[in-house]
Design a protein around this motif. Structure first.
Motif, PDB file in Angstrom:
ATOM      1  N   THR A   1       0.809  -1.215   0.000  1.00  0.00           N
ATOM      2  CA  THR A   1       0.000   0.000   0.000  1.00  0.00           C
ATOM      3  C   THR A   1       0.847   1.273   0.000  1.00  0.00           C
ATOM      4  O   THR A   1       0.293   2.365  -0.120  1.00  0.00           O
ATOM      5  N   ARG A   2       2.150   1.127   0.096  1.00  0.00           N
ATOM      6  CA  ARG A   2       3.014   2.308   0.155  1.00  0.00           C
ATOM      7  C   ARG A   2       3.691   2.628  -1.172  1.00  0.00           C
ATOM      8  O   ARG A   2       4.419   3.612  -1.267  1.00  0.00           O
ATOM      9  N   ILE A   3       3.487   1.798  -2.181  1.00  0.00           N
ATOM     10  CA  ILE A   3       4.133   2.050  -3.475  1.00  0.00           C
ATOM     11  C   ILE A   3       3.116   1.910  -4.597  1.00  0.00           C
ATOM     12  O   ILE A   3       2.097   1.231  -4.460  1.00  0.00           O
ATOM     13  N   GLY A   4       3.395   2.584  -5.710  1.00  0.00           N
ATOM     14  CA  GLY A   4       2.585   2.430  -6.912  1.00  0.00           C
ATOM     15  C   GLY A   4       1.210   3.065  -6.812  1.00  0.00           C
ATOM     16  O   GLY A   4       0.896   3.833  -5.900  1.00  0.00           O
ATOM     17  N   ASN A   5       0.359   2.735  -7.788  1.00  0.00           N
ATOM     18  CA  ASN A   5      -1.000   3.257  -7.875  1.00  0.00           C
ATOM     19  C   ASN A   5      -1.914   2.450  -6.960  1.00  0.00           C
ATOM     20  O   ASN A   5      -2.081   1.242  -7.141  1.00  0.00           O
ATOM     21  N   ALA A   6      -2.526   3.131  -5.990  1.00  0.00           N
ATOM     22  CA  ALA A   6      -3.331   2.431  -4.988  1.00  0.00           C
ATOM     23  C   ALA A   6      -4.502   1.684  -5.610  1.00  0.00           C
ATOM     24  O   ALA A   6      -4.835   0.570  -5.192  1.00  0.00           O
ATOM     25  N   GLY A   7      -5.153   2.288  -6.616  1.00  0.00           N
ATOM     26  CA  GLY A   7      -6.297   1.640  -7.246  1.00  0.00           C
ATOM     27  C   GLY A   7      -5.930   0.357  -7.953  1.00  0.00           C
ATOM     28  O   GLY A   7      -6.625  -0.658  -7.845  1.00  0.00           O
ATOM     29  N   ILE A   8      -4.805   0.387  -8.668  1.00  0.00           N
ATOM     30  CA  ILE A   8      -4.357  -0.805  -9.389  1.00  0.00           C
ATOM     31  C   ILE A   8      -3.941  -1.892  -8.423  1.00  0.00           C
ATOM     32  O   ILE A   8      -4.329  -3.055  -8.534  1.00  0.00           O
ATOM     33  N   ILE A   9      -3.133  -1.524  -7.435  1.00  0.00           N
ATOM     34  CA  ILE A   9      -2.596  -2.513  -6.498  1.00  0.00           C
ATOM     35  C   ILE A   9      -3.701  -3.107  -5.630  1.00  0.00           C
ATOM     36  O   ILE A   9      -3.721  -4.314  -5.369  1.00  0.00           O
ATOM     37  N   SER A  10      -4.661  -2.268  -5.191  1.00  0.00           N
ATOM     38  CA  SER A  10      -5.741  -2.766  -4.335  1.00  0.00           C
ATOM     39  C   SER A  10      -6.592  -3.809  -5.041  1.00  0.00           C
ATOM     40  O   SER A  10      -7.158  -4.694  -4.394  1.00  0.00           O
ATOM     41  N   SER A  11      -6.702  -3.723  -6.371  1.00  0.00           N
ATOM     42  CA  SER A  11      -7.522  -4.694  -7.097  1.00  0.00           C
ATOM     43  C   SER A  11      -6.967  -6.111  -6.971  1.00  0.00           C
ATOM     44  O   SER A  11      -7.705  -7.091  -7.127  1.00  0.00           O
ATOM     45  N   PHE A  12      -5.683  -6.219  -6.661  1.00  0.00           N
ATOM     46  CA  PHE A  12      -5.081  -7.554  -6.511  1.00  0.00           C
ATOM     47  C   PHE A  12      -5.430  -8.192  -5.160  1.00  0.00           C
ATOM     48  O   PHE A  12      -5.050  -9.339  -4.916  1.00  0.00           O
ATOM     49  N   ARG A  13      -6.169  -7.484  -4.312  1.00  0.00           N
ATOM     50  CA  ARG A  13      -6.683  -8.090  -3.084  1.00  0.00           C
ATOM     51  C   ARG A  13      -7.583  -9.284  -3.403  1.00  0.00           C
ATOM     52  O   ARG A  13      -7.691 -10.222  -2.604  1.00  0.00           O
TER      53      ARG A  13
END
Length: 296
Positions: free
Chosen positions: A229-241
């Protein structure tokens, strides 16, 4: 590159959470689920205290007494106790499918209670996602399992925790949050079996090994989700949840001989699709607002 690294961290964290859920389910066959939760939380608390001492992070912080922080950890108690109770009674895949609706509830609550603007497209996506939850639960139908409502209670508790986290304005690190949450969850977790009419038991050798694995994997999951959650685009990374659902399906199939029926698979697919769309729209709107006002 940052998005790729963040996505990899998130996927690994979700794998760890799915494995931890499976360990809790396995252990709940011989040990009360609340006791399993309490032992894992106690182990996590010891690790975070040791971490604080090594890193020379003060164990006590005045913000521990902040009403919002206490309420956040209280929601963690509710969410965790309900969810582990569900894991002991219903298939792993069903519990994991219901918990996938957490981001949808968070998005809805952020709009209703935090004043976060949300357009009609995301509202429709959230409503469709909740229809997916109803497909899994099937209230009033032959496939209805009352214990599934425990998973819903867990999902709502964890969503409330995430909403309260957004509202907090405190100077606490991730380690502080971990210590506070584990310290507050541990006592109610040990009391849960007594409330449910169960007796605490002393784990045997193999069970201690599984509990140790649960503590270690849970700690890894926490570290990697914080890093993600501290790197990259939050929207893109959160989708991998939502990769957690895939891992739960595989683990449930291989280790628990679970064969989820079509409505459960369809409901989980709807929830995941709705959640990813909601995150994508939120990220897109955030990028647009940054383009219009770079100072944000």
């Amino acid at each position: 590159m940052e998005n790729l690294r963040g996505a990899a961290f998130m996927v690994f964290a979700m794998f760890c959470f799915a494995v931890e859920d499976a360990l809790i389910k396995q252990l709940s066959g011989t040990i009360p689920a609340g006791q399993v939760l309490g032992l894992i939380c106690l182990g996590g608390l010891i690790i975070f205290i040791a971490w604080s001492l090594i890193a020379r992070i003060p164990l006590w912080h005045k913000d521990y007494l902040d009403p919002g922080v206490i309420a956040r950890s209280g929601c963690e108690v509710i969410g965790s106790c309900f969810f582990v109770s569900a894991l002991a009674l219903i298939p792993l895949t069903t519990a994991s499918a219901v918990i996938q609706a957490t981001p949808l509830v968070v998005a809805m609550a952020a709009s209703l209670f935090l004043g976060q603007p949300m357009g009609w497209r995301r509202w429709i996506a959230i409503i469709v996602g909740f229809c997916g939850v109803l497909l899994i639960i099937r209230p009033g139908m032959d496939g209805f399992i009352p214990a599934t409502l425990l998973a819903v209670g867990g999902m709502l508790g964890l969503a409330a925790r995430d909403i309260l986290t957004r509202k907090l304005d405190v100077d606490l690190t991730g380690v502080h949050f971990g210590i506070h949450a584990f310290a507050i969850v541990t006592p109610p977790a040990f009391l849960l079996p007594l409330v449910q009419g169960q007796m605490l038991v002393w784990p045997q050798g193999r069970e201690w090994v599984l509990l140790g694995c649960g503590v270690g994997i849970g700690t890894l999951a926490y570290l990697f989700i914080v890093a993600a959650t501290r790197i990259g685009n939050a929207g893109i990374i959160s989708s991998f949840r939502y990769s957690r659902m895939l891992f739960a399906l595989i683990i449930g199939f291989v280790f628990f001989a679970e064969r989820p029926d079509f409505p459960t698979i369809l409901g989980a697919t709807i929830i995941i699709a709705s959640g990813i769309y909601t995150l994508w729209r939120e990220a897109r709107i955030h990028r647009a607002s940054l383009a219009e006002n770079p100072a944000l």
